[in-house]
Design a protein around this motif. Structure first.
Motif, PDB file in Angstrom:
ATOM      1  N   GLY A 296      -5.092  -1.777   3.060  1.00 18.06           N
ATOM      2  CA  GLY A 296      -3.949  -2.851   3.530  1.00 18.06           C
ATOM      3  C   GLY A 296      -5.306  -3.647   4.301  1.00 18.06           C
ATOM      4  N   ARG A 297      -6.321  -3.406   5.127  1.00 20.48           N
ATOM      5  CA  ARG A 297      -7.004  -4.621   5.721  1.00 20.48           C
ATOM      6  C   ARG A 297      -8.352  -5.058   4.617  1.00 20.48           C
TER       7      ARG A 297
ATOM      8  N   GLY B 171      -1.635   2.734   7.319  1.00 20.27           N
ATOM      9  CA  GLY B 171      -2.558   3.109   8.867  1.00 20.27           C
ATOM     10  C   GLY B 171      -4.036   3.550   8.480  1.00 20.27           C
TER      11      GLY B 171
ATOM     12  N   VAL C 250       1.009  -1.448   0.115  1.00 18.75           N
ATOM     13  CA  VAL C 250       0.204  -0.414  -0.461  1.00 18.75           C
ATOM     14  C   VAL C 250       1.020   1.015   0.051  1.00 18.75           C
TER      15      VAL C 250
HETATM   16  C1  LIG Z   1       1.327  -4.744   5.120  1.00 19.67           C
HETATM   17  C2  LIG Z   1       0.745  -2.851   4.556  1.00 19.67           C
HETATM   18  C3  LIG Z   1       0.189  -3.554   3.305  1.00 19.67           C
HETATM   19  C4  LIG Z   1      -0.289  -2.676   5.568  1.00 19.67           C
HETATM   20  O1  LIG Z   1      -1.331  -1.189   4.992  1.00 19.67           O
HETATM   21  P1  LIG Z   1      -2.311  -0.285   5.431  1.00 19.67           P
HETATM   22  O2  LIG Z   1      -2.879   0.237   4.850  1.00 19.67           O
HETATM   23  O3  LIG Z   1      -1.334   0.423   6.291  1.00 19.67           O
HETATM   24  O4  LIG Z   1      -2.646  -1.586   6.792  1.00 19.67           O
HETATM   25  P2  LIG Z   1      -3.839  -1.157   7.493  1.00 19.67           P
HETATM   26  O5  LIG Z   1      -4.891   0.319   7.741  1.00 19.67           O
HETATM   27  O6  LIG Z   1      -5.293  -1.394   6.764  1.00 19.67           O
HETATM   28  O7  LIG Z   1      -3.802  -2.009   8.324  1.00 19.67           O
HETATM   29  C5  LIG Z   1      -4.134  -3.268   8.600  1.00 19.67           C
HETATM   30  C6  LIG Z   1      -3.525  -3.354   9.992  1.00 19.67           C
HETATM   31  O8  LIG Z   1      -2.062  -3.437  10.152  1.00 19.67           O
HETATM   32  C7  LIG Z   1      -1.698  -3.272  11.143  1.00 19.67           C
HETATM   33  N1  LIG Z   1      -1.493  -1.931  11.853  1.00 19.67           N
HETATM   34  C8  LIG Z   1      -0.958  -0.740  11.206  1.00 19.67           C
HETATM   35  N2  LIG Z   1      -0.312  -0.196  10.618  1.00 19.67           N
HETATM   36  C9  LIG Z   1       0.732  -0.260  11.897  1.00 19.67           C
HETATM   37  C10 LIG Z   1       1.710  -0.506  12.484  1.00 19.67           C
HETATM   38  N3  LIG Z   1       2.096   1.325  12.146  1.00 19.67           N
HETATM   39  N4  LIG Z   1       2.352  -1.069  13.250  1.00 19.67           N
HETATM   40  C11 LIG Z   1       2.173  -2.290  13.941  1.00 19.67           C
HETATM   41  N5  LIG Z   1       0.937  -2.965  13.659  1.00 19.67           N
HETATM   42  C12 LIG Z   1       0.322  -1.573  11.882  1.00 19.67           C
HETATM   43  C13 LIG Z   1      -2.638  -3.158  12.545  1.00 19.67           C
HETATM   44  O9  LIG Z   1      -3.257  -4.228  13.305  1.00 19.67           O
HETATM   45  C14 LIG Z   1      -3.975  -2.757  11.428  1.00 19.67           C
HETATM   46  O10 LIG Z   1      -5.330  -3.937  11.770  1.00 19.67           O
HETATM   47  P3  LIG Z   1      -6.194  -2.786  12.753  1.00 19.67           P
HETATM   48  O11 LIG Z   1      -7.395  -2.802  11.303  1.00 19.67           O
HETATM   49  O12 LIG Z   1      -7.186  -3.073  13.641  1.00 19.67           O
HETATM   50  O13 LIG Z   1      -5.802  -1.245  13.236  1.00 19.67           O
HETATM   51  C15 LIG Z   1       1.351  -2.123   4.460  1.00 19.67           C
HETATM   52  O14 LIG Z   1       2.151  -1.316   5.949  1.00 19.67           O
HETATM   53  C16 LIG Z   1       3.209  -1.921   3.469  1.00 19.67           C
HETATM   54  O15 LIG Z   1       3.094  -1.478   2.547  1.00 19.67           O
HETATM   55  N6  LIG Z   1       3.587  -2.010   4.185  1.00 19.67           N
HETATM   56  C17 LIG Z   1       5.317  -2.966   2.332  1.00 19.67           C
HETATM   57  C18 LIG Z   1       4.859  -3.725   2.212  1.00 19.67           C
HETATM   58  C19 LIG Z   1       4.945  -4.826   2.949  1.00 19.67           C
HETATM   59  O16 LIG Z   1       5.864  -5.195   3.847  1.00 19.67           O
HETATM   60  N7  LIG Z   1       3.929  -5.646   2.421  1.00 19.67           N
HETATM   61  C20 LIG Z   1       3.703  -7.261   3.251  1.00 19.67           C
HETATM   62  C21 LIG Z   1       3.981  -8.315   1.864  1.00 19.67           C
HETATM   63  S1  LIG Z   1       2.527  -9.959   1.878  1.00 19.67           S
END
Ligand SMILES: CC(C)(COP(=O)(O)OP(=O)(O)OC[C@H]1O[C@@H](n2cnc3c(N)ncnc32)[C@H](O)[C@@H]1OP(=O)(O)O)[C@@H](O)C(=O)NCCC(=O)NCCS
Length: 197
Positions: free
Chosen positions: A113-114, A109, A103
């Protein structure tokens, strides 16, 4: 493998209205722009660097071949996320799918992603897969928390498995999920249709 879900569809997130649609050749430039804005550290979980046009083009070839389904999360015509389901029906793991998700920094955040992970998960269930895996560098806490909340559990740690552009090596964690069990539970509750719409 996407025939049981219909796209485009819209979800409401804290980042506003997000459209999910299947990625195709016409999205090449938009996805390249999205990938090139991502920190390269966030791309280390991928087998190839998708911010390179050649890699992106090969990815789209795989989509056209049917080996990969990629869902784009689009906000105001800009790609802000991508969830991919990879499988190889001709391998010894035809029952296993790998989810890859990223994302853009500016909407993290806020639930994109969820929503994207749930949609990709539903695609995998609809495709009849029995097991799913995801992998990421061990410092991707958000990704690990997100997939653990969906029922994934750590299965392997690959030490010094990827090397970044500065030559630094990072560990990769592999999480797995026995989705056949989820499907069986849904059926036991009498809601087999819950995984397809
Ligand atoms: C993983 C990723 C896709 C999440 O996307 P996002 O849009 O920020 O996710 P969300 O806002 O929907 O958050 C989903 C969950 O992630 C966790 N989360 C989000 N930000 C967090 C943070 N800074 N620290 C810890 N947990 C966190 C929470 O559990 C959250 O759940 P909640 O809905 O109960 O709050 C994003 O961080 C990313 O692109 N990361 C880099 C790529 C990667 O490593 N991908 C994994 C390979 S599959």
């Amino acid at each position: 493998m996407s025939e049981t879900r219909s796209y485009p569809c819209h979800v409401k997130t804290d980042a506003g209205d997000i459209e999910f649609r299947l990625m195709g050749r016409a999205d090449e430039a938009a996805v390249l722009a999205f990938a090139q804005k991502l920190p390269t550290h966030d791309l280390l979980f991928l087998p190839r660097n998708i911010s390179q046009p050649k890699v992106l083009s090969a990815w789209i070839n795989e989509i056209e071949r049917g080996a990969i389904v990629s869902l784009l999360a689009v906000k105001n015509e800009t790609v802000v996320g991508c969830g991919t389901l990879v499988r190889d029906p001709h391998s010894w793991s035809p029952h296993v799918g790998e989810i890859r998700m990223v994302v853009s920094l500016d909407v993290r955040g806020q639930g994109v992603g969820r929503a994207l992970s749930q949609e990709t998960f539903a695609l995998a269930l609809g495709a009849g897969l029995e097991k799913l895996s995801v992998q990421m560098t061990v410092d991707q806490q958000a990704a690990i928390a997100l997939f653990e909340s969906l029922g994934f559990r750590a299965e392997a740690l690959l030490r010094d498995h990827v090397r970044d552009v500065d030559g630094k090596k990072h560990d990769i964690v592999v999480l797995g999920h026995n989705v056949a069990q989820v499907r069986a539970q849904l059926e036991a509750y009498g809601v087999p249709g819950a995984v397809q719409h």
